[in-house]
Structures are given as C-alpha cells and as structure tokens.
Design an enzyme around this catalytic site. Structure first.
Site, PDB file in Angstrom:
ATOM      1  N   CYS A 114      44.088 -28.717   0.052  1.00 54.55           N
ATOM      2  CA  CYS A 114      43.604 -30.090   0.253  1.00 54.55           C
ATOM      3  C   CYS A 114      43.619 -30.913  -1.034  1.00 54.55           C
ATOM      4  CB  CYS A 114      42.203 -30.076   0.841  1.00 54.55           C
ATOM      5  SG  CYS A 114      42.115 -29.268   2.455  1.00 54.55           S
ATOM      6  N   HIS A 248      39.285 -37.217  -0.256  1.00 58.68           N
ATOM      7  CA  HIS A 248      39.873 -36.310   0.724  1.00 58.68           C
ATOM      8  C   HIS A 248      39.067 -36.430   2.010  1.00 58.68           C
ATOM      9  CE1 HIS A 248      41.284 -32.900   2.854  1.00 58.68           C
ATOM     10  NE2 HIS A 248      40.270 -32.123   2.570  1.00 58.68           N
ATOM     11  N   ASN A 278      41.042 -33.722   9.317  1.00 60.13           N
ATOM     12  CA  ASN A 278      41.386 -33.237   7.986  1.00 60.13           C
ATOM     13  C   ASN A 278      42.876 -32.915   7.963  1.00 60.13           C
ATOM     14  OD1 ASN A 278      41.766 -31.830   5.594  1.00 60.13           O
ATOM     15  ND2 ASN A 278      39.948 -30.568   5.802  1.00 60.13           N
TER      16      ASN A 278
END
EC number: 2.3.1.180
Length: 321
Positions: A114, A248, A278
């Site tokens: 990520c 993020h 996500n």
C-alpha cells in the site's frame, strides 16, 4: 543543472464493475452497516475476467499523458507500484511501456504494497534529480480482487481494483513547486501482521491476503502521523500550511485518526475510500487524480500524501501542486 520534480498531469482508471456492500450479504455473515461502520467503504470496483493490472495501468497512463499534453516518446521512464502484477516477470511497467508504443527509455516495478506509490514517487524524484530522466510516468495499479479469500469477511470486503498515474517532469528554477520532501520507512519485524500466504518461491501459488486488523490499525495511525510530521519538518512547514492531505485510502477510521493526530480538519482531507475501497498502491494516485479532475486540487496547493502497507512499509511525500 539542478532539476526538481513537478506534476504535469494526472489520470486514473477504474474497472466497470461496481460492487456494492450488499453483494457480500448473500455469501458472508456481514452487512452494509457492518462494513460501513468499520471501514467507511460503500462500494468498490472489481476487474473483469481477462482484465489485468497492466490494462488498468495502461488506461491510467494514457489519461495522465493526455492531461499533461504529452505523448509516449516524451517519457523517459515508467515506474509502476503494484503487488498484483500480471506475471512474475516481465514487470507491469515494461508491459505498459510496450503497449504505449514507447521506443526509448526504461521501465520497472516497485513493490511496497500500500505504500508502493509513495516509494515510486520517491524513486521518480531521485531519477529526475540525478539526471537519469527528465519525465517519468509514475503509476499505482492493483487487482487485489485476485488475492482475496472470499470466506474471510474481515478482509475481502475491504479491497478493490484500480489504477492512478502522475506524470512528473524535471524543471529548473522555481524550487517551491513540485516534490518538496520525502520520507520512507519500513520495519520487517512486523511482516506477519499483513501479508499474502503464497508466492513463487514458497508455495508456487498466488496465495491470499491475511491481516491482523487491530495490529495494523494500531501501527497505522501512529506511523502515518509520524511520517507526515517528519516530512513537514524537513521543509519547515506545519500541518496548518497543508491545503490537502491525500492519504492512503485503507479505512475511514484510520484516515480520521491520522488527521486528528495532525490537527487537520476532515474538510482538508481527500477521501475516496467510500467509492473505491482499499486499492493498495493505486489509492493515492486515484485520489489525486479524482481531486484534480473535480477541481479540488489547484495550482500552488500544498499537498501531503502518506501511506502504510505490508512490510511494514510506510512513508510520505510533500509536494506543491
């Protein structure tokens, strides 16, 4: 000649299939309310059969090039941040390079889960400052739907697919524009709390994502606020100077917790997690591109991006849009 990196263009691509929380209710012990309350996610996009990470990356790249008013041969390098490549090799970046029709330059992938796009931006900035490239196409692209365990309600409802891209260009002169500071960190001692239980060398399978949610949450808020503070201090800026925090997009509670720890109101935070879920390394460039397209990001805005992912790996980039 000293160059510094400015953003010339942004673009993104989301798969056509939109998956609402209600789709999970038929096969999992979950509900729309449960997913929203724990993550803030309402929907996400899943790649179609035969649609790969490189397809999403290519579409985002083309959109960013069009936004920048540039063609493929204006680019010196392509960097793709991904944890879900089409193949073990070649790199997604080389596939994009070939399909763009680039006749020169170089391409490679970065894998920091990520945090991958933050790492890729840092790489691109270093290439430009070091004189190895003048213009770099930086892409975050993922198809995390391909590594989900569809029986695990704690993970499979959180992730989505997509891609985002920026074109960075090295310029002389106004050093107050573009990338101002970068901070990268990792701690391999925490590798077990967020990982995929497969791989070429270990199991010869792709494996599935495994996450200890409470531990990840605990590390995320603390480390994201810390890296953001570090990158601000390197420029003498404060949180009050930041026009937009573009974090993020993992979990709305993490985003709110980090913003609160920094003293930033949510009105100055770009949030797309409700629509995309996500998307790992794609989440920051997706959010940047969306905010650029809808007019929220304006020339001269001070933008802070930060991310944390498996590794653990985390970091932040401060830039002037």
């Amino acid at each position: 000649m000293t160059l510094h990196s400015v953003v010339r263009g942004a673009g993104h691509r989301l798969p056509d299939r939109v998956v609402h929380n209600s789709e999970f209710e038929a096969r999992l012990d979950t509900s729309d309310d449960w997913i929203r309350s724990r993550s803030g996610i309402e929907r996400r996009h899943f790649a179609a059969e035969g649609e790969y990470t490189s397809d999403l990356a290519l579409a985002a790249a083309r959109a960013a090039l069009a936004d920048a008013g540039l063609g493929p041969d204006d680019i010196d390098a392509v960097i793709v941040a991904t944890s879900t490549p089409d193949f073990t090799f070649p790199a997604v970046a080389t596939l994009v390079q070939g399909r763009l029709g680039m006749t020169r330059g170089f391409a490679y992938d970065v894998q920091a889960v990520c945090a991958g796009f933050v790492y890729a931006l840092a790489n691109a900035d270093a290439l430009i400052r070091g004189g190895l490239a003048r213009r770099v196409l930086v892409i975050g692209a993922e198809t995390f739907s391909r590594i989900m365990d569809w029986t695990d309600r704690s993970t499979c409802v959180l992730f989505g697919d997509g891609a985002g891209a920026l074109v960075l260009e090295g310029i002389e002169g106004d050093a107050a524009r573009g990338i101002l500071a970068v901070d990268l960190q990792s701690d391999g001692r925490q590798a077990g709390i967020l990982h995929v239980d497969g791989g070429v060398s270990s199991t010869q399978t792709a494996g599935h994502l495994r996450m200890q949610g409470k531990e990840v949450f605990r590390h995320a808020v603390e480390k994201l606020a810390a890296t953001a503070t570090t990158v601000l201090e390197r420029t003498g800026a404060t949180a009050g100077d930041v026009d937009w925090l573009v974090p993020h997009q993992a979990n709305l509670r993490i985003i709110r917790g980090t913003a609160a720890k920094m003293g930033l109101p949510m009105e100055r935070v770009v949030v797309t997690v409700q629509d995309h879920g996500n998307t790992s390394a794609a989440s920051i460039p997706l959010a940047l591109s969306v905010a650029h397209a809808d007019g929220r990001l304006k020339p001269g805005d001070l933008v802070l991006t930060e991310a944390i992912g498996g590794g653990l790996a985390w970091g932040s980039v401060l830039l002037r849009w």
